[in-house]
Write a protein that holds these residues in place. Sequence first.
Motif, PDB file in Angstrom:
ATOM      1  N   LYS A 115       0.824  -1.196   0.000  1.00  0.00           N
ATOM      2  CA  LYS A 115       0.000   0.000   0.000  1.00  0.00           C
ATOM      3  C   LYS A 115       0.865   1.255   0.000  1.00  0.00           C
ATOM      4  O   LYS A 115       1.883   1.321   0.688  1.00  0.00           O
ATOM      5  N   ASN A 116       0.428   2.256  -0.779  1.00  0.00           N
ATOM      6  CA  ASN A 116       1.094   3.572  -0.793  1.00  0.00           C
ATOM      7  C   ASN A 116       2.597   3.428  -0.984  1.00  0.00           C
ATOM      8  O   ASN A 116       3.396   4.069  -0.303  1.00  0.00           O
ATOM      9  N   SER A 117       2.995   2.583  -1.930  1.00  0.00           N
ATOM     10  CA  SER A 117       4.414   2.264  -2.092  1.00  0.00           C
ATOM     11  C   SER A 117       4.802   2.208  -3.561  1.00  0.00           C
ATOM     12  O   SER A 117       3.948   2.055  -4.446  1.00  0.00           O
ATOM     13  N   THR A 118       6.094   2.323  -3.790  1.00  0.00           N
ATOM     14  CA  THR A 118       6.681   2.174  -5.116  1.00  0.00           C
ATOM     15  C   THR A 118       7.667   1.019  -5.072  1.00  0.00           C
ATOM     16  O   THR A 118       8.579   1.007  -4.243  1.00  0.00           O
ATOM     17  N   VAL A 119       7.469   0.033  -5.954  1.00  0.00           N
ATOM     18  CA  VAL A 119       8.422  -1.065  -6.117  1.00  0.00           C
ATOM     19  C   VAL A 119       8.786  -1.104  -7.597  1.00  0.00           C
ATOM     20  O   VAL A 119       7.900  -1.203  -8.456  1.00  0.00           O
ATOM     21  N   TYR A 120      10.090  -1.042  -7.884  1.00  0.00           N
ATOM     22  CA  TYR A 120      10.501  -0.911  -9.277  1.00  0.00           C
ATOM     23  C   TYR A 120      11.895  -1.460  -9.470  1.00  0.00           C
ATOM     24  O   TYR A 120      12.657  -1.684  -8.514  1.00  0.00           O
ATOM     25  N   SER A 121      12.235  -1.658 -10.726  1.00  0.00           N
ATOM     26  CA  SER A 121      13.610  -1.897 -11.147  1.00  0.00           C
ATOM     27  C   SER A 121      13.934  -0.898 -12.254  1.00  0.00           C
ATOM     28  O   SER A 121      13.072  -0.607 -13.098  1.00  0.00           O
ATOM     29  N   PRO A 122      15.152  -0.372 -12.289  1.00  0.00           N
ATOM     30  CA  PRO A 122      15.513   0.533 -13.391  1.00  0.00           C
ATOM     31  C   PRO A 122      15.511  -0.168 -14.743  1.00  0.00           C
ATOM     32  O   PRO A 122      15.332   0.463 -15.783  1.00  0.00           O
ATOM     33  N   VAL A 123      15.760  -1.506 -14.721  1.00  0.00           N
ATOM     34  CA  VAL A 123      15.704  -2.309 -15.940  1.00  0.00           C
ATOM     35  C   VAL A 123      14.677  -3.409 -15.736  1.00  0.00           C
ATOM     36  O   VAL A 123      14.332  -3.759 -14.611  1.00  0.00           O
ATOM     37  N   ARG A 124      14.214  -3.984 -16.826  1.00  0.00           N
ATOM     38  CA  ARG A 124      13.223  -5.047 -16.712  1.00  0.00           C
ATOM     39  C   ARG A 124      13.849  -6.308 -16.125  1.00  0.00           C
ATOM     40  O   ARG A 124      14.912  -6.752 -16.569  1.00  0.00           O
ATOM     41  N   ILE A 125      13.207  -6.889 -15.137  1.00  0.00           N
ATOM     42  CA  ILE A 125      13.660  -8.128 -14.530  1.00  0.00           C
ATOM     43  C   ILE A 125      12.529  -9.141 -14.579  1.00  0.00           C
ATOM     44  O   ILE A 125      11.364  -8.793 -14.724  1.00  0.00           O
ATOM     45  N   SER A 126      12.899 -10.413 -14.449  1.00  0.00           N
ATOM     46  CA  SER A 126      11.920 -11.474 -14.699  1.00  0.00           C
ATOM     47  C   SER A 126      11.476 -12.215 -13.448  1.00  0.00           C
ATOM     48  O   SER A 126      10.599 -13.083 -13.530  1.00  0.00           O
ATOM     49  N   ASN A 127      12.056 -11.918 -12.303  1.00  0.00           N
ATOM     50  CA  ASN A 127      11.723 -12.668 -11.097  1.00  0.00           C
ATOM     51  C   ASN A 127      10.261 -12.479 -10.699  1.00  0.00           C
ATOM     52  O   ASN A 127       9.685 -11.419 -10.885  1.00  0.00           O
ATOM     53  N   TYR A 128       9.679 -13.529 -10.116  1.00  0.00           N
ATOM     54  CA  TYR A 128       8.315 -13.422  -9.618  1.00  0.00           C
ATOM     55  C   TYR A 128       8.229 -12.366  -8.514  1.00  0.00           C
ATOM     56  O   TYR A 128       9.160 -12.188  -7.729  1.00  0.00           O
ATOM     57  N   PHE A 129       7.079 -11.732  -8.431  1.00  0.00           N
ATOM     58  CA  PHE A 129       6.854 -10.798  -7.335  1.00  0.00           C
ATOM     59  C   PHE A 129       6.532 -11.558  -6.047  1.00  0.00           C
ATOM     60  O   PHE A 129       7.059 -11.242  -4.983  1.00  0.00           O
TER      61      PHE A 129
ATOM     62  N   ALA B  38      -6.913  11.154 -10.974  1.00  0.00           N
ATOM     63  CA  ALA B  38      -7.648   9.937 -10.612  1.00  0.00           C
ATOM     64  C   ALA B  38      -7.165   9.352  -9.294  1.00  0.00           C
ATOM     65  O   ALA B  38      -7.736   8.372  -8.812  1.00  0.00           O
ATOM     66  N   GLY B  39      -6.130   9.944  -8.710  1.00  0.00           N
ATOM     67  CA  GLY B  39      -5.607   9.432  -7.447  1.00  0.00           C
ATOM     68  C   GLY B  39      -4.898   8.105  -7.598  1.00  0.00           C
ATOM     69  O   GLY B  39      -4.948   7.253  -6.704  1.00  0.00           O
ATOM     70  N   GLN B  40      -4.201   7.920  -8.726  1.00  0.00           N
ATOM     71  CA  GLN B  40      -3.507   6.662  -8.974  1.00  0.00           C
ATOM     72  C   GLN B  40      -2.031   6.771  -8.613  1.00  0.00           C
ATOM     73  O   GLN B  40      -1.423   7.832  -8.688  1.00  0.00           O
ATOM     74  N   GLY B  41      -1.464   5.636  -8.239  1.00  0.00           N
ATOM     75  CA  GLY B  41      -0.047   5.567  -7.957  1.00  0.00           C
ATOM     76  C   GLY B  41       0.261   5.862  -6.497  1.00  0.00           C
ATOM     77  O   GLY B  41      -0.595   6.217  -5.697  1.00  0.00           O
ATOM     78  N   ASP B  42       1.534   5.680  -6.160  1.00  0.00           N
ATOM     79  CA  ASP B  42       2.038   5.978  -4.823  1.00  0.00           C
ATOM     80  C   ASP B  42       1.752   7.438  -4.512  1.00  0.00           C
ATOM     81  O   ASP B  42       2.216   8.332  -5.240  1.00  0.00           O
ATOM     82  N   PRO B  43       1.015   7.758  -3.448  1.00  0.00           N
ATOM     83  CA  PRO B  43       0.617   9.144  -3.185  1.00  0.00           C
ATOM     84  C   PRO B  43       1.784  10.104  -2.999  1.00  0.00           C
ATOM     85  O   PRO B  43       1.627  11.316  -3.194  1.00  0.00           O
ATOM     86  N   ARG B  44       2.972   9.608  -2.651  1.00  0.00           N
ATOM     87  CA  ARG B  44       4.093  10.531  -2.406  1.00  0.00           C
ATOM     88  C   ARG B  44       4.484  11.292  -3.670  1.00  0.00           C
ATOM     89  O   ARG B  44       5.091  12.356  -3.579  1.00  0.00           O
ATOM     90  N   TRP B  45       4.164  10.753  -4.842  1.00  0.00           N
ATOM     91  CA  TRP B  45       4.567  11.401  -6.097  1.00  0.00           C
ATOM     92  C   TRP B  45       3.492  12.322  -6.638  1.00  0.00           C
ATOM     93  O   TRP B  45       3.700  12.971  -7.658  1.00  0.00           O
TER      94      TRP B  45
END
Length: 476
Positions: A325-339, A465-472
């Motif tokens: 919730k209210n978070s950002t999870v990312y990689s700078p490059v595309r990765i294939s590991n399961y979430f 629309a209030g989408q995405g991590d609210p901090r941004w």
Amino acid sequence: MKAKHAFCSGLYGLMAMGLLLLASCADHYDGDESWSPQVKNSTLQSPEAKGIQVVSSPDGSTMTISWPVVYGAGGYSVALYNVNDPSAPVLVKSDTIDGCSLTAPREEDTNYSFSVKALGNTKYNNKEAQATTELAFTTFLPTYAEIPDGSDLKEWFAANPVPQDSTSHLCYDLVPGGNYTVSGNINFGGHQVTLRSSSKATNANVKMLASSTFTTFAGFTLKYLNIDADELNHSLISYSDEPDDSIKNLIGTANYYIVMDPVVVQGCNITRLGTSIIATNSTKYNLRTMSISNCVVEFNKESTGHNSADFVYMKSGYITDFTLKNSTVYSPVRISNYFITHGGRPKDLGDGEQRHVSIVSCTLANLTYGGNFCNYHNGQTYYYYTLRNTIVQDCGKPNFLTGLNKGQSSDNPVWDVNNNTCWRDGADASASQTGIKNPGLWLTTDPGIDPANAQFTPAAAQQEAGQGDPRWNTNN
């Protein structure tokens, strides 16, 4: 200025009293709240601080503050302030109350000050109180120990081990802005432990070195930390291969080790995480609750050949309620590991068991690209999925939605999906979000984020629309 000075006076002198009142968990005042004609022609006194009680709601989202009746009063003037910064109190709620209680929003890890003043009653010729009563209290869990700035946490806990006979939730405070290292495995065993900065506003800095990890078979919390995981070659949180049999079969008879207390990662910034944020090996664990909130996690090292783990990896078990919730999870490059990978399932414990995966108000980018987002038993009637107010960019397969269900289109799970954006390969992918009865509203415009450069401020449509991590969201 005079009013502000009057408000702040006596704040810290009352803090200890507020802590004691919170710890008591007393019930609300339930006396006679009628105005008494026995009190006439008087100057009233405000309720005494020792009679004020604070009780949180079961989910912790609200609190009710109650005080003893002042007979002959015409009501009460009340105000509640957030005083995390005592020099700049923030008003939470103020009102004129006819009764003897106020219900207000409650935040974790927050210092509050409450004021109440008895008002006059012209019917009985009673004058309002000359003084306002103030009560300071906090929603921080009490500190068990403070760890000095500059410490190696591995060495500090070796010198100051968790007491073996403790059954309490132990909170260890790190210095806000302080710098710490973890040089090896810290094993907390079956003790519920929190590591946190003592300030919600200023994180402490923790550098994880090679072979470091936090090992436990109980609930565990990380709060308000900046975690540098660049050298980490083990999961950040590891569940022990040798749990105590006291937690075995607490639910069901399938020989699962049941962790009843929550696993919480809150208010953390984690950089260069190339291993799992949490992992188990072959031991069958059921974690009842895991929550990641108000965090930014950079999950990436595949470009250096280091990333070989799934973000959440439960080899032989599963998490009953997982919330991001209210978070950002990312990689700078595309990765294939399961979430998320789960090896167990709720029906192992019983027919009435459920499993929930909830992603709300998040920004996800470059994760599990080309595969199902999650890897576990799918299509079950006891699974619940929530995806709301979230920006998904270059994650999973084109049909990200059913990838939450390991790729299966099925109406068996309960779905709660609405107000999301799915952007893939530079184009809208909302038309691919099929396979459930009601996939909800999807925006079809570019969200405008750039994970390669850690730029996550979304486009105007997503912000509105209030989408995405609210901090941004610059509209907040």
